[in-house]
Scaffold this motif. Structure first.
Motif, PDB file in Angstrom:
ATOM      1  N   ARG A  44      13.830   3.445   0.576  1.00 27.22           N
ATOM      2  CA  ARG A  44      12.832   2.731   1.372  1.00 27.22           C
ATOM      3  C   ARG A  44      11.428   3.282   1.088  1.00 27.22           C
ATOM      4  N   LEU A  45      11.317   4.617   0.992  1.00 27.08           N
ATOM      5  CA  LEU A  45      10.010   5.216   0.704  1.00 27.08           C
ATOM      6  C   LEU A  45       9.530   4.861  -0.696  1.00 27.08           C
ATOM      7  N   GLU A  46      10.449   4.833  -1.647  1.00 29.58           N
ATOM      8  CA  GLU A  46      10.035   4.469  -3.008  1.00 29.58           C
ATOM      9  C   GLU A  46       9.471   3.046  -3.009  1.00 29.58           C
ATOM     10  N   HIS A  47      10.160   2.147  -2.297  1.00 28.39           N
ATOM     11  CA  HIS A  47       9.697   0.765  -2.217  1.00 28.39           C
ATOM     12  C   HIS A  47       8.293   0.724  -1.596  1.00 28.39           C
ATOM     13  N   ALA A  48       8.113   1.487  -0.515  1.00 23.87           N
ATOM     14  CA  ALA A  48       6.808   1.499   0.167  1.00 23.87           C
ATOM     15  C   ALA A  48       5.710   2.021  -0.761  1.00 23.87           C
ATOM     16  N   LEU A  49       6.039   3.015  -1.562  1.00 25.35           N
ATOM     17  CA  LEU A  49       5.064   3.568  -2.504  1.00 25.35           C
ATOM     18  C   LEU A  49       4.652   2.510  -3.522  1.00 25.35           C
ATOM     19  N   ARG A  50       5.646   1.831  -4.083  1.00 23.68           N
ATOM     20  CA  ARG A  50       5.348   0.822  -5.108  1.00 23.68           C
ATOM     21  C   ARG A  50       4.512  -0.321  -4.525  1.00 23.68           C
ATOM     22  N   VAL A  51       4.858  -0.738  -3.314  1.00 19.32           N
ATOM     23  CA  VAL A  51       4.096  -1.824  -2.666  1.00 19.32           C
ATOM     24  C   VAL A  51       2.658  -1.365  -2.410  1.00 19.32           C
TER      25      VAL A  51
END
Ligand SMILES: [Zn+2]
Length: 418
Positions: free
Chosen positions: A289-296
């Motif tokens: 979830r954090l990786e996704h948030a970083l990319r977004v």
């Protein structure tokens, strides 16, 4: 290895306590315990010899060759080194499954670090002397005791000196062990010795994922090219948004922007900027979830900066772009609450009158734990401090408690006949 605060555990296991008490009373096991006390000088010698051979990440070959020689001296069978540099030796038993005892052989220190390893009384000093000189010495001590005392354990023991635990090694050694069918399919339990001490058992693998985010743009003069999109502004926007991502208290999850770099001079629009980001959790879902948030966050920052630049009416359309590079990935995992290995080590601690706390950390155990395998990481006895510094030390007092603990755990896991 990095530790976080202890996890509360409770419960005792009477049948296991009886079994551990029986094993502790066997004449062969008592002989091994005596061996641990009488051979301390030998263990110190092994520990200092190992620590004197540089073993930086990706440069462990010389120390691995030394360890393979020790495995041969101790009469282990099937001594071999795999293609990444892990060293194996087997003490045979019966059955297809086995119990692994491993210690990482790499250090955090670059090859150029002076290895001034010395002894003063009961203390050893020098880089790597505890992390993981203590683990290597413990592994050799246990192998030598099992052989000398002729303990008839049922499941075979596999001794592994593995590479690549520290930093950029990113657990590559243990990853390779569990990607190799022979070991992956046979190792039922993994006991990992990392550093000194007898007062912890790591049963939860703290996962981490690390990224370098690089933003590049055309760059330019601060006055004449004003309006050209700026990588530093993109990064700043991305950090502002990403750092507001909510994280749960449980499972504990953290994010950190640890390094930022970029720019050329005060009057230049930068051509590039980068940051290094560390995400941690005991839950893989939280890390995802954090990786996704970083990319977004990075994508939105890029869009915003490119839109702003277009609004400035810069003559030719110029844009910034980003790249997100994975620079580390340690999988999370934890033992099932009814895992046998945890019950065994707790029964062993009860038998030895030892007090230990269950902890969560990032160690070689991350790999088997993330695969749903039973694994724990423990210390090699004694006391240590200053890990990852040139002032590292190890105190031999109490080493034999740690060794008895490891041996009894392995024997209980493997089974010893009446
Ligand atoms: Zn270590």
């Amino acid at each position: 290895m990095e530790l976080t605060p202890p996890i509360e555990m409770s419960g005792s296991y009477p049948p296991l306590l009886e079994e551990v008490a029986r094993l502790g009373g066997l004449p062969e096991v008592r002989a091994a315990f005596d061996w641990f006390r009488s051979q301390e000088a030998q263990f110190v010698e092994w520990q200092m010899e190992a620590a004197r051979i540089a073993a930086p990440p990706f440069g462990e070959a010389a120390r691995g060759a030394w360890l393979a020689d020790r495995f041969c001296d101790l009469g282990l069978s099937d001594v071999q080194t795999d293609k990444v540099g892990n060293v194996f030796g087997v003490h045979p038993g019966y059955g297809r499954r086995s119990v692994a005892l491993s210690a990482h052989i790499d250090t955090v220190f670059p090859a150029s670090t002076p290895l001034n390893i010395r002894q003063q009384g009961s203390r050893l000093y020098g880089p790597g002397v505890s992390d993981n000189g203590a683990g290597i010495a413990a592994m050799l001590a246990v192998a030598s005791a099992i052989r000398t005392a002729r303990i008839p354990h049922a499941l075979p023991f596999v001794f592994i000196g593995n590479v690549g635990e520290e930093g950029e090694g990113d657990l590559r050694g243990m990853r390779h062990v569990f990607a190799t069918p022979r070991w992956r399919d046979s190792i039922a339990y993994s006991v990992i010795v990392d550093g000194a001490g007898s007062d912890t058992v790591v049963a939860e693998a703290l996962g981490s994922r690390r990224f370098e985010v690089i933003v590049r743009g055309p760059g330019g003069h601060s006055w004449s090219d004003f309006g050209t999109p700026s990588p530093i502004i993109v990064l700043s926007r991305a950090i502002e948004a990403f750092s507001q991502t909510p994280v749960p208290v449980s499972p504990k999850t953290t994010l950190n922007v640890g390094v930022i770099r970029g720019g050329t001079s005060v009057n230049s629009i930068p051509e590039s900027a980068s940051m290094r980001v560390d995400l941690r959790s005991t839950s893989m879902a939280e890390i995802d979830r954090l990786e996704h948030a970083l990319r977004v966050a990075v994508e939105r920052a890029i869009e915003a900066e490119n839109r702003a630049s277009a609004g400035h009416g810069v003559r030719k359309p110029q844009v910034v772009q980003s790249e997100v590079v994975a620079i580390g990935n340690r999988p999370a995992g934890e033992l099932a609450v009814d895992a046998r290995i945890l019950k065994v080590i707790r029964a062993v601690d009860a038998q030895l009158g030892n007090t230990a706390q269950v902890q969560r950390a990032s160690t070689d155990a991350n790999i088997p734990l993330s695969l749903g395998r039973e694994a724990v990481a423990v210390g090699g006895g004694g006391l240590g401090g200053g890990a990852h510094t040139l002032q590292e030390w190890f105190d031999c007092n109490g080493r034999d408690l740690g060794l008895r603990r490891i041996l009894l755990t392995m024997l209980t896991l493997a089974g010893v006949g009446e």
